[in-house]
Design an enzyme around this catalytic site. Structure first.
Site, PDB file in Angstrom:
ATOM      1  N   LYS A   1       1.483  -1.208   0.156  1.00 16.92           N
ATOM      2  CA  LYS A   1      -0.248  -0.185  -0.466  1.00 16.92           C
ATOM      3  C   LYS A   1       0.491   1.267  -0.274  1.00 16.92           C
ATOM      4  O   LYS A   1       2.176   0.861   0.132  1.00 16.92           O
ATOM      5  CB  LYS A   1      -0.763   0.318   1.428  1.00 16.92           C
ATOM      6  CG  LYS A   1       0.089  -0.350   2.675  1.00 16.92           C
ATOM      7  CD  LYS A   1       0.450   1.208   3.489  1.00 16.92           C
ATOM      8  CE  LYS A   1       0.824   1.014   4.383  1.00 16.92           C
ATOM      9  NZ  LYS A   1       1.536   2.567   5.197  1.00 16.92           N
TER      10      LYS A   1
ATOM     11  N   PRO B   1       8.617  -4.243  -0.494  1.00 17.64           N
ATOM     12  CA  PRO B   1      10.305  -3.803  -0.169  1.00 17.64           C
ATOM     13  C   PRO B   1       9.596  -4.351   1.688  1.00 17.64           C
ATOM     14  O   PRO B   1       8.657  -3.209   1.866  1.00 17.64           O
ATOM     15  CB  PRO B   1      10.227  -2.071  -0.301  1.00 17.64           C
ATOM     16  CG  PRO B   1       9.019  -2.557  -1.628  1.00 17.64           C
ATOM     17  CD  PRO B   1       7.684  -3.376  -1.606  1.00 17.64           C
TER      18      PRO B   1
ATOM     19  N   ALA C   1      10.318  -3.585   5.291  1.00 16.88           N
ATOM     20  CA  ALA C   1      10.407  -2.027   6.458  1.00 16.88           C
ATOM     21  C   ALA C   1      10.578  -0.879   5.172  1.00 16.88           C
ATOM     22  O   ALA C   1      11.492   0.511   5.916  1.00 16.88           O
ATOM     23  CB  ALA C   1      11.447  -2.240   6.846  1.00 16.88           C
ATOM     24  N   GLY C   2       9.801  -1.063   4.109  1.00 13.12           N
ATOM     25  CA  GLY C   2      10.187   0.078   3.477  1.00 13.12           C
ATOM     26  C   GLY C   2       8.589   1.028   3.907  1.00 13.12           C
ATOM     27  O   GLY C   2       8.487   2.180   2.635  1.00 13.12           O
TER      28      GLY C   2
ATOM     29  N   ALA D   1       3.892  -2.330   4.445  1.00 15.64           N
ATOM     30  CA  ALA D   1       3.441  -2.893   5.370  1.00 15.64           C
ATOM     31  C   ALA D   1       3.232  -3.961   5.143  1.00 15.64           C
ATOM     32  O   ALA D   1       2.437  -5.130   4.690  1.00 15.64           O
ATOM     33  CB  ALA D   1       1.687  -2.565   5.180  1.00 15.64           C
ATOM     34  N   GLY D   2       4.397  -4.886   4.111  1.00 14.69           N
ATOM     35  CA  GLY D   2       4.513  -5.659   3.911  1.00 14.69           C
ATOM     36  C   GLY D   2       4.404  -6.754   4.760  1.00 14.69           C
ATOM     37  O   GLY D   2       3.885  -8.082   4.290  1.00 14.69           O
ATOM     38  N   GLY D   3       4.682  -7.174   5.656  1.00 13.28           N
ATOM     39  CA  GLY D   3       4.202  -7.543   6.818  1.00 13.28           C
ATOM     40  C   GLY D   3       3.116  -7.652   7.357  1.00 13.28           C
ATOM     41  O   GLY D   3       2.062  -9.214   7.022  1.00 13.28           O
ATOM     42  N   SER D   4       2.592  -6.857   7.698  1.00  6.72           N
ATOM     43  CA  SER D   4       0.635  -7.070   7.131  1.00  6.72           C
ATOM     44  C   SER D   4       0.370  -7.786   6.180  1.00  6.72           C
ATOM     45  O   SER D   4      -0.774  -8.083   6.540  1.00  6.72           O
ATOM     46  CB  SER D   4       0.281  -5.314   7.808  1.00  6.72           C
ATOM     47  OG  SER D   4       0.882  -4.641   8.607  1.00  6.72           O
ATOM     48  N   ALA D   5       0.805  -7.112   5.559  1.00  9.93           N
ATOM     49  CA  ALA D   5       0.247  -7.721   4.370  1.00  9.93           C
ATOM     50  C   ALA D   5      -0.291  -9.182   4.287  1.00  9.93           C
ATOM     51  O   ALA D   5      -0.975 -10.422   3.766  1.00  9.93           O
ATOM     52  CB  ALA D   5       0.855  -7.881   2.867  1.00  9.93           C
TER      53      ALA D   5
ATOM     54  N   ASP E   1      -2.519  -2.122   9.860  1.00  8.69           N
ATOM     55  CA  ASP E   1      -2.684  -2.446   8.322  1.00  8.69           C
ATOM     56  C   ASP E   1      -2.575  -3.639   8.052  1.00  8.69           C
ATOM     57  O   ASP E   1      -3.479  -3.695   6.695  1.00  8.69           O
ATOM     58  CB  ASP E   1      -1.027  -2.405   7.741  1.00  8.69           C
ATOM     59  CG  ASP E   1      -0.626  -0.701   8.222  1.00  8.69           C
ATOM     60  OD1 ASP E   1      -1.160   0.515   8.244  1.00  8.69           O
ATOM     61  OD2 ASP E   1       0.900  -0.306   8.024  1.00  8.69           O
TER      62      ASP E   1
HETATM   63  P1  ATP Z   1       4.542  -0.170   8.101  1.00 11.07           P
HETATM   64  O1  ATP Z   1       4.213  -0.054   6.720  1.00 11.07           O
HETATM   65  O2  ATP Z   1       3.406  -1.339   8.718  1.00 11.07           O
HETATM   66  O3  ATP Z   1       5.125   0.551   8.783  1.00 11.07           O
HETATM   67  P2  ATP Z   1       6.940  -1.769   6.672  1.00 11.07           P
HETATM   68  O4  ATP Z   1       6.858  -2.399   5.281  1.00 11.07           O
HETATM   69  O5  ATP Z   1       7.096  -0.228   6.956  1.00 11.07           O
HETATM   70  O6  ATP Z   1       5.397  -2.173   7.468  1.00 11.07           O
HETATM   71  P3  ATP Z   1       7.634  -4.332   6.977  1.00 11.07           P
HETATM   72  O7  ATP Z   1       8.743  -4.488   5.866  1.00 11.07           O
HETATM   73  O8  ATP Z   1       6.072  -4.653   7.290  1.00 11.07           O
HETATM   74  O9  ATP Z   1       7.623  -2.941   7.724  1.00 11.07           O
HETATM   75  O10 ATP Z   1       8.299  -5.118   7.937  1.00 11.07           O
HETATM   76  C1  ATP Z   1       9.053  -4.487   9.335  1.00 11.07           C
HETATM   77  C2  ATP Z   1       9.681  -5.731   9.938  1.00 11.07           C
HETATM   78  O11 ATP Z   1       9.064  -6.840  10.295  1.00 11.07           O
HETATM   79  C3  ATP Z   1      10.586  -6.226   8.838  1.00 11.07           C
HETATM   80  O12 ATP Z   1      11.882  -5.452   9.558  1.00 11.07           O
HETATM   81  C4  ATP Z   1      11.270  -8.168   9.638  1.00 11.07           C
HETATM   82  O13 ATP Z   1      12.218  -7.306  10.727  1.00 11.07           O
HETATM   83  C5  ATP Z   1      10.029  -7.784  10.339  1.00 11.07           C
HETATM   84  N1  ATP Z   1       8.304  -8.819   9.785  1.00 11.07           N
HETATM   85  C6  ATP Z   1       7.695  -9.731  10.731  1.00 11.07           C
HETATM   86  N2  ATP Z   1       7.195 -11.021   9.541  1.00 11.07           N
HETATM   87  C7  ATP Z   1       7.152  -9.601   7.960  1.00 11.07           C
HETATM   88  C8  ATP Z   1       6.746 -10.065   6.520  1.00 11.07           C
HETATM   89  N3  ATP Z   1       5.849 -11.294   7.036  1.00 11.07           N
HETATM   90  N4  ATP Z   1       7.624  -9.782   5.715  1.00 11.07           N
HETATM   91  C9  ATP Z   1       8.434  -8.637   5.807  1.00 11.07           C
HETATM   92  N5  ATP Z   1       8.754  -8.030   7.605  1.00 11.07           N
HETATM   93  C10 ATP Z   1       8.845  -9.488   8.390  1.00 11.07           C
END
Ligand code: ATP
Length: 306
Positions: free
Chosen positions: A13, A101, A103-104, A107-111, A143
């Site tokens: 997102k 990506p 931690a970008g 919301a990849g982890g949430s996805a 998210d």
């Molecule tokens: P948001 O936008 O919700 O803050 P984000 O996109 O910045 O999230 P994520 O990609 O969700 O961050 O990853 C944040 C951290 O969560 C990563 O550094 C990783 O250590 C951890 N993590 C746990 N599960 C996952 C997953 N399935 N995919 C990616 N990272 C994950």
């Protein structure tokens, strides 16, 4: 006949607006955000596994590096929650093919957690409503519900109370990735620090962006993009300002740090401009990678039954 597994495709997102309220006593911030799901996807396969193996996780794909393949993975936590809530078999193999990506701020982890909830619903034929799945998702992270819903929605509260947005148009995005992530918590902390002594109003959705989306007017959407976390992300990572400038110089309709960053999202007029900006950003040396994506797109959904 029982299915062996399902594959769920889930989008990343961008936040077209992210308005952050004052720090509250529980340590959280009330936010109001306008999410758009964009066509950068993780494919999450959930299969029944041999008895006694428990939950296992594997991760491959272009952005797999640094993603934990253990119980700290949000997809694992989603599986555990579904097993506990619905009293299900606990021998499950999860495979994440990662393109979002890490931690970008996308919301990849949430996805991936959202994908697991949708996969369990299909695999065990639980017959959950979308609303029911979103409520379960909210227990894992703010998210997660939006990754189930997709398209464009307003998120209130912690971002997890969703209202769909009537919108027209298809938007072209160029996403500039950084070599290192930013922790969401540290960006919020920096935001609080930068706001010390200031009176912060409760967050409100911007009428400007809603009108622009209703009209399907990409130029107005570009002008209305806003993110209260941008100053904090740029303060922690000053190079982000250079990245934002490259996009503006190349005529992007709008440039914004996505969520808590450090991914920078540029809205551009069409595919041709997207290609031009991709080349310019790649040549600039200030980004680690560039991807193009259109939005809005669907939320987590089953694309294959095994
Ligand atoms: P948001 O936008 O919700 O803050 P984000 O996109 O910045 O999230 P994520 O990609 O969700 O961050 O990853 C944040 C951290 O969560 C990563 O550094 C990783 O250590 C951890 N993590 C746990 N599960 C996952 C997953 N399935 N995919 C990616 N990272 C994950």
């Amino acid at each position: 006949m029982r299915r062996n597994g399902v594959v769920v495709r889930v989008p990343g997102k961008v936040n077209l607006q992210l308005s952050v309220g004052p720090l509250e006593v529980d340590g959280y911030h009330e936010v109001t955000t306008v999410f758009q799901a964009i066509a950068v996807y993780d494919d999450v396969t959930v299969r029944f596994a041999e008895s006694g193996t428990g939950i296992s996780i594997s991760v491959t794909g272009p952005t797999a590096s640094g993603v934990p393949a253990d119980a700290t993975n949000l997809a694992y936590r989603a599986a555990q929650l579904m097993i506990d809530l619905h009293d299900l078999d606990s021998d499950i193999a999860i495979h994440i093919k990662k393109e979002i990506p890490v931690a970008g701020g996308m919301a990849g982890g949430s996805a991936d957690a959202a994908a697991v909830i949708v996969a369990f619903d299909a695999l065990y034929e639980l017959g959950l409503s979308r609303d029911g799945m979103e409520k379960i998702g909210a227990q894992l992270g703010s998210d997660v519900p939006f990754a189930i819903t997709g398209q464009i929605a307003i998120g209130r509260g912690h971002g997890d109370h969703l209202t769909p947005v009537l919108a027209r148009g298809n938007y072209n995005w160029v996403l500039a990735m950084a070599s290192q992530g930013l922790s969401t918590q540290s960006v919020y902390n920096e935001c609080d620090r930068l706001r010390t002594g200031l009176e912060i109003a409760r967050p409100q959705v911007s009428d400007q962006i809603l009108q622009a989306l209703r009209a399907g007017d990409a130029i107005r959407v570009g002008k209305s993009l806003s993110n209260d976390l941008q100053a904090a992300a740029c303060s922690l990572r000053p190079a982000l300002r250079l990245v934002l400038d490259v996009g503006i110089d190349y005529g992007a309709l709008g440039a914004i740090v996505s969520g808590s960053g450090p991914t920078v999202a540029f809205l551009v007029q069409d595919e041709e401009r997207a290609l031009d900006l991709t080349v310019a950003l790649s040549a600039s040396g200030v980004v680690a990678g560039v991807i193009r994506a259109t939005g809005p797109t669907h939320g987590a959904r089953v694309i294959e039954t095994l």
